[in-house]
Design an enzyme around this catalytic site. Structure first.
Site, PDB file in Angstrom:
ATOM      1  N   PHE A   1       3.491  27.627 -39.095  1.00  0.00           N
ATOM      2  CA  PHE A   1       3.622  27.487 -37.591  1.00  0.00           C
ATOM      3  C   PHE A   1       5.108  26.566 -37.355  1.00  0.00           C
ATOM      4  O   PHE A   1       4.952  25.350 -37.939  1.00  0.00           O
ATOM      5  CB  PHE A   1       2.354  26.907 -36.941  1.00  0.00           C
ATOM      6  CG  PHE A   1       2.847  26.774 -35.547  1.00  0.00           C
ATOM      7  CD1 PHE A   1       2.758  27.588 -34.422  1.00  0.00           C
ATOM      8  CD2 PHE A   1       2.531  25.390 -34.976  1.00  0.00           C
ATOM      9  CE1 PHE A   1       3.038  27.476 -33.203  1.00  0.00           C
ATOM     10  CE2 PHE A   1       2.517  25.339 -33.570  1.00  0.00           C
ATOM     11  CZ  PHE A   1       2.916  26.421 -32.686  1.00  0.00           C
ATOM     12  N   GLN A   2       5.699  26.949 -36.594  1.00  0.00           N
ATOM     13  CA  GLN A   2       7.063  26.178 -36.178  1.00  0.00           C
ATOM     14  C   GLN A   2       7.700  25.892 -37.427  1.00  0.00           C
ATOM     15  O   GLN A   2       8.439  24.687 -37.307  1.00  0.00           O
ATOM     16  CB  GLN A   2       6.545  25.164 -35.262  1.00  0.00           C
ATOM     17  CG  GLN A   2       6.085  25.588 -33.996  1.00  0.00           C
ATOM     18  CD  GLN A   2       5.956  24.384 -32.852  1.00  0.00           C
ATOM     19  OE1 GLN A   2       5.742  23.286 -33.232  1.00  0.00           O
ATOM     20  NE2 GLN A   2       6.054  24.656 -31.901  1.00  0.00           N
TER      21      GLN A   2
ATOM     22  N   MET B   1      36.246  31.942 -14.827  1.00  0.00           N
ATOM     23  CA  MET B   1      37.154  32.205 -15.988  1.00  0.00           C
ATOM     24  C   MET B   1      37.059  33.460 -16.491  1.00  0.00           C
ATOM     25  O   MET B   1      38.008  34.162 -16.778  1.00  0.00           O
ATOM     26  CB  MET B   1      37.004  30.954 -17.347  1.00  0.00           C
ATOM     27  CG  MET B   1      38.071  31.089 -18.216  1.00  0.00           C
ATOM     28  SD  MET B   1      39.596  30.777 -17.317  1.00  0.00           S
ATOM     29  CE  MET B   1      39.813  29.104 -17.792  1.00  0.00           C
TER      30      MET B   1
ATOM     31  N   LYS C   1       6.488  16.464 -42.041  1.00  0.00           N
ATOM     32  CA  LYS C   1       5.702  15.749 -41.497  1.00  0.00           C
ATOM     33  C   LYS C   1       5.065  14.785 -42.431  1.00  0.00           C
ATOM     34  O   LYS C   1       4.799  13.719 -42.173  1.00  0.00           O
ATOM     35  CB  LYS C   1       4.841  16.660 -40.611  1.00  0.00           C
ATOM     36  CG  LYS C   1       3.267  15.852 -40.291  1.00  0.00           C
ATOM     37  CD  LYS C   1       3.176  16.325 -38.785  1.00  0.00           C
ATOM     38  CE  LYS C   1       2.034  15.075 -38.067  1.00  0.00           C
ATOM     39  NZ  LYS C   1       1.842  15.634 -36.994  1.00  0.00           N
TER      40      LYS C   1
ATOM     41  N   GLU D   1      16.176  20.282 -25.912  1.00  0.00           N
ATOM     42  CA  GLU D   1      16.731  20.050 -26.665  1.00  0.00           C
ATOM     43  C   GLU D   1      18.238  20.170 -26.890  1.00  0.00           C
ATOM     44  O   GLU D   1      18.985  19.229 -27.501  1.00  0.00           O
ATOM     45  CB  GLU D   1      16.485  20.534 -28.165  1.00  0.00           C
ATOM     46  CG  GLU D   1      14.835  20.020 -28.560  1.00  0.00           C
ATOM     47  CD  GLU D   1      13.558  20.997 -27.863  1.00  0.00           C
ATOM     48  OE1 GLU D   1      13.991  21.684 -27.132  1.00  0.00           O
ATOM     49  OE2 GLU D   1      12.501  20.709 -28.076  1.00  0.00           O
TER      50      GLU D   1
HETATM   51  C1  LIG Z   1      27.241  29.371 -23.587  1.00  0.00           C
HETATM   52  C2  LIG Z   1      28.334  30.168 -23.024  1.00  0.00           C
HETATM   53  N1  LIG Z   1      28.248  31.390 -22.770  1.00  0.00           N
HETATM   54  C3  LIG Z   1      29.252  32.244 -22.225  1.00  0.00           C
HETATM   55  C4  LIG Z   1      30.512  31.515 -22.214  1.00  0.00           C
HETATM   56  C5  LIG Z   1      31.640  32.270 -21.941  1.00  0.00           C
HETATM   57  N2  LIG Z   1      32.335  31.752 -20.431  1.00  0.00           N
HETATM   58  C6  LIG Z   1      33.422  30.992 -20.764  1.00  0.00           C
HETATM   59  S1  LIG Z   1      33.958  30.493 -19.154  1.00  0.00           S
HETATM   60  C7  LIG Z   1      32.720  31.349 -18.380  1.00  0.00           C
HETATM   61  C8  LIG Z   1      32.262  31.195 -16.907  1.00  0.00           C
HETATM   62  C9  LIG Z   1      32.151  29.987 -16.226  1.00  0.00           C
HETATM   63  O1  LIG Z   1      31.667  30.058 -14.779  1.00  0.00           O
HETATM   64  P1  LIG Z   1      31.462  28.738 -14.106  1.00  0.00           P
HETATM   65  O2  LIG Z   1      30.429  27.620 -14.866  1.00  0.00           O
HETATM   66  O3  LIG Z   1      30.986  29.150 -12.777  1.00  0.00           O
HETATM   67  O4  LIG Z   1      32.859  27.996 -14.096  1.00  0.00           O
HETATM   68  P2  LIG Z   1      34.245  28.791 -13.515  1.00  0.00           P
HETATM   69  O5  LIG Z   1      35.208  29.400 -14.559  1.00  0.00           O
HETATM   70  O6  LIG Z   1      33.896  29.537 -12.171  1.00  0.00           O
HETATM   71  O7  LIG Z   1      34.758  27.544 -13.102  1.00  0.00           O
HETATM   72  C10 LIG Z   1      31.799  32.055 -19.336  1.00  0.00           C
HETATM   73  C11 LIG Z   1      30.937  32.628 -18.946  1.00  0.00           C
HETATM   74  C12 LIG Z   1      30.715  29.913 -22.667  1.00  0.00           C
HETATM   75  N3  LIG Z   1      31.806  29.431 -22.843  1.00  0.00           N
HETATM   76  N4  LIG Z   1      29.565  29.367 -23.248  1.00  0.00           N
END
Ligand SMILES: Cc1ncc(C[n+]2csc(CCOP(=O)(O)OP(=O)(O)O)c2C)c(N)n1
Lengths: 589, 163
Positions: free
Chosen positions: A113-114, A479, A163, A51
């Site tokens: 439920f749900q 990052m 529903k 979703e």
């Molecule tokens: C749902 C979610 N969880 C955690 C984060 C924190 N976060 C920001 S950037 C990142 C790393 C992303 O890694 P990747 O997709 O491999 O991209 P890269 O930075 O290596 O290009 C994280 C964990 C986020 N932005 N969104």
């Protein structure tokens, strides 16, 4: 008058609104609606695999077109799975209607439920929401929902439908218009304020135009361009505003903010008159307000949402209104009075900006051994002539996409700016491709982000959305690794992605084409092949093994000012470029 | 500074929680809140007592206005206004204290609205300070229970909040 069931009313309302696609996932609470969908042919339903992806797809469908995105989810877990998508759309002000199923009215509140209180759960992350307890209120709720979603500052609206309401029947009539006495979105800006803004611009010695996502959403790209050309003033776009002004326009000084360009950030810091257009002085843009304001400047702020104005910084000329209208009026006033910044002052300002531009802060060290992520984005830009619709996930790759793909027009760049939602990219690419079947759609992602909604490769197969996925695979949550390198003594706590899957096999398993690219020399040929006519109809997953140690520059650390960037290696030392704020410009004005 | 906001809002299910949710989500304070439908049954009126800097109050007002159901918001502090709060207070009243209690209620223009052998329940209206003063004037040991409504406010003179 026709008597229809609630479910039939739902589908009829969607048809009346001219909806083409509904992204969703069925379940007990919405089975009546699914049955009604089966019995109609006007709009198509796209069955996603999660979703959250339905909402992202609907979101990007909207971002890449002028439509309201629509998602449909069942009660309970379906509804809660949708919340991240809803929050993403809310933060980026995207017009959207999310229909969620609810347990029957007699079961509400009994932990059925749900059952989940969707109106309560979504309240802080929607523009508005409805729980429709009576089938006779359904049509009006839809009319209002679409109206609220797309007017004023756009945003997601949730309609929660029990529903039994989908089963009950009543006479159906779709309201022609809707008026909500307590909701009157502004359109035109105050003429007096617009005159003041024109006056300020004409008096400016160092004018600057700062454009945000509101200009993209508000369809004001043409007006932004006209204003910039008319005045010959430097212009920056936020992450969300990219494309509002053509990224190759000579007056464009790049994106600003945490990973903005040197010139864009310094211009922001040292300008004397700032016109903010549909931008909200986000903390990722101005960092800390007191540093940002340490250089006194006059600020004009144009925004449809009064609460965005003076939220983070004091504003001299607030203009509440639809950005397109306000800019049209502002341009007219400027033309009429022939008001322009003084040419000599402006020339001096440009001289300064061009000095800042000279070292090219986006320069990186090319390599014949390791694939540089920046190079991949640059090549993508070349091969697609800068025309592709680009979606991204969140991380370093997102920033490189923003920095190195020069977006030509609004609605071409689709990313989760406000919430920073990993998992956004692929479903977004799917939605954008469905809205633009003939466009080239590229999803720039990371090996971390793509795994958050990778199951949508299946949806892409089913609905023939031939998006090109570019995974900049650095084997790190890049990052996070960068921050750990800078701020946590290179203690890479849990940012290393061990046990990565074979993405080529994954792509193939879902029926797509996969490439693994390890050699810089292969970047261009593979990209060319992926975008070649031979693979036009195919989803291509490109797993680029990129240099794992590459960092995003420039960077502004938390709490630092816009003139305190961490710069790329070739610019170290330049850091403290003194700007003679009080430089004597002579009797120019 | 303390502000007293008067809000006209559609009389719809969930409207109140949107307002309180806004305050908690954005970290604003609610000192007190009263709400009831108006002479027009489709509208409710809320009086919210809050405090914060001018900037904060401006944001609160803007954010309230952003809620779809909010019809109008005014800051009563901007002009002369009247405030009232209702308190019901149950006190121990035995022996000679009974007369003393009655006298105190009279001084504060309170009314005794329930009597038992050992207790009085007094109704008192006025500004918050007046109610505070009454409580302070009593020996804490005699106070059994208090309940207060929070302030309701209205502008003085011709100024009205209406749609
Ligand atoms: C749902 C979610 N969880 C955690 C984060 C924190 N976060 C920001 S950037 C990142 C790393 C992303 O890694 P990747 O997709 O491999 O991209 P890269 O930075 O290596 O290009 C994280 C964990 C986020 N932005 N969104």
């Amino acid at each position: 008058m026709e008597h229809l069931s609630g479910a039939e009313i739902v589908t009829r309302c969607l048809q009346e609104e001219g909806v083409e696609f509904v992204f969703g996932y069925p379940g007990g609470a919405v089975l009546e609606i699914y049955d009604a969908i089966f019995r109609q042919e006007k709009f198509k339903h796209v069955l996603v695999r999660h979703e959250q992806a339905a909402v992202h797809a609907a979101d990007a469908y909207s971002r890449s077109s002028d439509q309201v995105g629509v998602a449909l989810v069942t009660s309970g877990p379906g509804a809660t799975n949708a919340l991240t998508g809803i929050a993403t759309a809310y933060m980026d002000s995207i017009p959207m209607v999310v229909i969620s199923g609810q347990v029957g009215t007699s079961a509400i509140g009994l932990d059925a439920f749900q059952e989940v209180d969707m109106v309560g759960c979504s309240r802080p992350i929607v523009k508005h929401n409805f729980l429709v307890k009576d089938v006779r209120d359904l049509a009006t709720a839809f009319k209002k929902a679409f109206y609220i979603a797309k007017t004023g500052r756009p945003g997601p609206v949730v309609i929660d439908i029990p529903k039994d309401v989908t089963i009950n029947k009543c006479a159906f009539e779709y309201p022609e218009s809707v008026s909500i006495r307590s909701y009157n979105p502004p359109s035109k800006g105050h003429p007096g304020q617009i005159k003041k803004a024109a006056q300020l611009l004409a008096e400016a010695k160092r004018p600057y135009i700062y454009v945000g996502g509101g200009a993209v959403q508000g369809g004001a790209g043409a007006q932004v361009t006209e204003l910039v050309r008319l005045l010959g003033v430097p212009c920056t776009n936020t992450l969300m505003g990219l494309g509002a002004l053509d990224g190759t326009d000579p007056n464009f000084v790049g994106m600003l903010g945490m990973h903005g360009t040197y010139e864009a950030n310094l211009a922001m810091q040292y300008c004397d008159v700032l016109i903010a257009i549909g931008a909200r002085f986000d903390d990722r843009v101005i960092s800390v307000p007191n540093q940002f304001l340490s250089n006194p400047k006059r600020i004009v702020h144009i925004d449809v949402d009064p609460s965005s104005i003076a939220k983070r910084v004091k504003v001299d000329v607030p203009i509440v209104g639809d950005v397109k209208h306000v800019l049209t009026d502002l341009i007219a006033v400027l033309k009429e009075g022939n008001q322009r910044p003084h040419p000599d002052a402006l020339a001096n300002w440009w001289k300064q900006i061009n000095e800042w531009r000279k070292p090219d802060c986006l320069l990186y060290t090319p390599s014949t051994e390791l694939i540089k992520p920046q190079a991949v984005v640059q090549k993508l830009w070349e091969i697609t002539n800068g025309e592709a619709i680009v979606t991204s996930d969140v991380g370093q790759h997102q920033m490189w996409a923003a920095q190195y793909y020069k977006f030509r027009r609004p609605k071409q760049w689709i990313n989760s700016g406000g919430l920073g939602t990993m998992g956004f990219g692929l479903p977004a690419a799917m939605g954008a491709q469905l809205a633009n079947p003939d466009a080239q759609v590229a999803c720039i992602t990371g090996e971390g982000s793509i795994q958050m909604n990778i199951q949508e490769l299946s949806t892409c197969k089913q609905y023939h959305t031939p998006v090109k996925v570019l995974s900049l695979n650095n084997r790190y949550l890049g990052m996070v690794r960068q921050w750990q390198e800078f701020f946590y003594g290179t203690r890479y706590s849990e940012s290393y992605m061990d046990a990565l899957p074979d993405f080529v096999k994954i792509a193939e398993a879902y029926g797509h084409v996969g490439f693994k690219i390890e050699n810089p020399a292969d970047v261009e040929p593979v990209l060319k092949e992926a975008f070649s006519p031979a693979l036009k109809e195919r989803l291509v997953f490109m797993d680029f093994r990129t240099d794992p140690s590459e960092n995003v520059f420039p960077m502004i650390q938390n709490g630092k000012g816009l003139n305190q960037m961490d710069l790329p290696p070739h610019m170290r030392g330049l850091q403290q470029v003194p700007f003679e704020n009080n430089r004597d410009y002579g009797n120019l004005c | 500074m303390r502000h007293i906001l008067s809000v006209l809002i559609e009389n719809e299910a969930g409207a109140l929680s949107r307002v309180t949710g806004l305050f908690s989500a954005r970290g604003y304070n609610i000192d007190s809140l009263t709400v009831q439908t108006t002479e027009d049954p489709t509208l409710s009126r809320m009086t919210i007592v809050t405090h914060g800097s001018d900037d904060v109050i401006e944001q609160i007002t803007k954010q309230l206005n952003k809620l779809i159901e909010v019809v109008k918001v005014i800051d009563l502090n901007e002009a002369d206004h009247i405030e009232r709060e209702l308190m019901l207070i149950k006190v121990r009243a035995t022996g000679k204290d009974r007369d003393e209690m009655k006298r105190m209620a009279d001084i504060f223009r309170g009314r005794i609205i329930d009597v038992t052998e050992k207790t009085y329940t007094i109704e008192l209206t006025g500004t918050g300070e007046k109610l505070d003063a009454f409580i302070k004037a009593l020996d804490p040991a005699v106070i059994l229970e208090t309940v207060r409504t929070g302030a309701s406010g209205i502008a003085r003179g011709e100024r009205v909040l209406k749609i």
